[in-house]
Scaffold this motif. Structure first.
Motif, PDB file in Angstrom:
ATOM      1  N   GLY A 201       0.819  -1.206   0.000  1.00  0.00           N
ATOM      2  CA  GLY A 201       0.000   0.000   0.000  1.00  0.00           C
ATOM      3  C   GLY A 201       0.854   1.257   0.000  1.00  0.00           C
ATOM      4  O   GLY A 201       0.563   2.231  -0.716  1.00  0.00           O
ATOM      5  N   ARG A 202       1.918   1.254   0.797  1.00  0.00           N
ATOM      6  CA  ARG A 202       2.816   2.409   0.821  1.00  0.00           C
ATOM      7  C   ARG A 202       3.537   2.571  -0.523  1.00  0.00           C
ATOM      8  O   ARG A 202       3.769   3.696  -0.989  1.00  0.00           O
ATOM      9  CB  ARG A 202       3.827   2.271   1.965  1.00  0.00           C
ATOM     10  N   PHE A 203       3.884   1.456  -1.131  1.00  0.00           N
ATOM     11  CA  PHE A 203       4.542   1.500  -2.436  1.00  0.00           C
ATOM     12  C   PHE A 203       3.621   2.138  -3.479  1.00  0.00           C
ATOM     13  O   PHE A 203       4.051   2.992  -4.267  1.00  0.00           O
ATOM     14  CB  PHE A 203       4.925   0.086  -2.871  1.00  0.00           C
ATOM     15  N   VAL A 204       2.352   1.751  -3.493  1.00  0.00           N
ATOM     16  CA  VAL A 204       1.394   2.305  -4.455  1.00  0.00           C
ATOM     17  C   VAL A 204       1.220   3.801  -4.228  1.00  0.00           C
ATOM     18  O   VAL A 204       1.113   4.580  -5.190  1.00  0.00           O
ATOM     19  CB  VAL A 204       0.043   1.568  -4.353  1.00  0.00           C
ATOM     20  N   ALA A 205       1.216   4.224  -2.977  1.00  0.00           N
ATOM     21  CA  ALA A 205       1.032   5.645  -2.669  1.00  0.00           C
ATOM     22  C   ALA A 205       2.162   6.496  -3.229  1.00  0.00           C
ATOM     23  O   ALA A 205       1.976   7.694  -3.496  1.00  0.00           O
ATOM     24  CB  ALA A 205       0.927   5.836  -1.160  1.00  0.00           C
ATOM     25  N   GLN A 206       3.339   5.905  -3.442  1.00  0.00           N
ATOM     26  CA  GLN A 206       4.493   6.650  -3.945  1.00  0.00           C
ATOM     27  C   GLN A 206       4.759   6.393  -5.426  1.00  0.00           C
ATOM     28  O   GLN A 206       5.723   6.915  -5.988  1.00  0.00           O
ATOM     29  CB  GLN A 206       5.736   6.278  -3.134  1.00  0.00           C
ATOM     30  N   ALA A 207       3.902   5.593  -6.057  1.00  0.00           N
ATOM     31  CA  ALA A 207       4.182   5.143  -7.425  1.00  0.00           C
ATOM     32  C   ALA A 207       4.265   6.278  -8.428  1.00  0.00           C
ATOM     33  O   ALA A 207       5.030   6.210  -9.400  1.00  0.00           O
ATOM     34  CB  ALA A 207       3.111   4.144  -7.869  1.00  0.00           C
ATOM     35  N   ALA A 208       3.512   7.344  -8.219  1.00  0.00           N
ATOM     36  CA  ALA A 208       3.491   8.440  -9.189  1.00  0.00           C
ATOM     37  C   ALA A 208       4.835   9.145  -9.292  1.00  0.00           C
ATOM     38  O   ALA A 208       5.102   9.848 -10.289  1.00  0.00           O
ATOM     39  CB  ALA A 208       2.403   9.440  -8.816  1.00  0.00           C
TER      40      ALA A 208
END
Length: 312
Positions: A201-208
């Motif tokens: 979840g944290r990885f997805v939040a920083q994906a942009a």
């Protein structure tokens, strides 16, 4: 729930009933042919068929630290043509968009746990070992493990999840697409590993903020890594309690109480988790609770494949 993409599965060719074994026979696996075939695209492979049909049965030996194939009666070294085929085939398969592989147990080329002459510990066969090395995240199973419905369903869950994440990254995508995908997969991930769920979840939040190619590669690996960890009843109960929270203001008190009683029955082993997911899926549709209804854990693979009846 979004439509499931069609997985592409590699398979030991003899398991589909093809006469490619050493004696010209096959090892047709009923579940694959009668149940699964309608839901996947097959990529059948028989590495040993390069030696011709029929052929002498073979076994594994280790020579100077390298596995080799030798004829059971003649002792003839049959490794070179099989090695050549395996190298070419695995390279092709690595680019074929596979979502899983069903391997022939105990085969000196395709088995994952094969006896090696004069050794105590088994080894992966010549082909299976190269496949694992080239595609470490690929869901694999030997056909005899399909007989146990829990093992079979865990494999199917990973195969269809792999197909979904592959489909996401196979076409142009945006960080918003990844967020939507990840949202649908949240409860499935949580059922396997809470820590992995949080980290992803944290990885997805920083994906942009990251290069897309790196995001796709790292997300897929982490996603499949979480799903590779076995889901426990306790973890499923945690998911069910989380999902039940979305019904708190939508169900009348008696139905909400019944839902929590069913969750407790799952904890005690008195109610099948998959049956309760089916009930929740129906309630989400009835009450139009979209977030719940779109969770992949409610339908991780086509429901027709839940049947435990296998035919010879």
């Amino acid at each position: 729930m979004n439509a499931q993409p069609t997985p592409t599965l590699g398979v030991s060719q003899c398991l589909l009933g093809e006469p490619v074994r050493y004696d010209g026979g096959h090892r047709r696996e009923a579940f694959l042919v009668e149940r699964l075939a309608g839901h996947v695209a097959w990529v059948p492979v028989c590495p040993e068929a390069v030696l011709g049909i029929p052929r002498e049965p073979m076994h594994l030996v280790r020579e100077n630290g390298v596995l080799a194939l030798r004829g059971n009666a003649s002792g003839t070294d049959c490794s070179e043509p099989v090695h050549w085929f395996v190298q070419q085939c695995v390279t092709t398969l690595a680019n074929a968009g596979l979502d899983g592989y069903v391997l022939k147990a105990r085969s000196p080329s395709c088995g994952l746990q094969v006896q090696v002459a004069n050794e105590t510990n088994p080894s992966a066969g010549l082909f299976a070992g190269e496949l694992v090395e080239a595609l470490p995240d690929l869901p694999l199973i030997e056909e005899d493990a399909l007989a146990a419905h829990n093992t079979r369903e865990a494999f199917l869950e990973r195969v269809f999840a792999h197909a979904r994440v592959r489909a996401l990254f196979a076409t142009p995508w945006t960080p918003a697409d990844l967020v939507r995908f990840h949202t649908r997969e949240k409860m499935l991930l949580l059922s396997h590993d809470r820590a992995g769920y949080d980290q992803l979840g944290r990885f997805v939040a920083q994906a942009a903020t990251q290069p897309q190619e790196d995001v796709a590669r790292r997300y897929r690996r982490r996603f499949m890594g979480v799903l590779a960890k076995p889901a426990s009843v306790g973890q499923h109960v945690n998911v069910l309690q989380h999902v039940a929270g979305h019904f708190r203001d939508r169900l009348d008190p008696s139905r909400l109480t019944a839902l929590h009683e069913a969750i407790d029955a799952c904890r005690q082993g008195e109610h099948l988790v998959r049956d309760l997911y089916a009930q929740i899926r129906a309630m989400a549709r009835e009450l139009d609770i979209r977030w719940v209804g779109e969770q992949s854990i409610l339908t991780p693979f086509p429901q027709e494949l839940l049947t435990e009846e296998l035919h010879d």
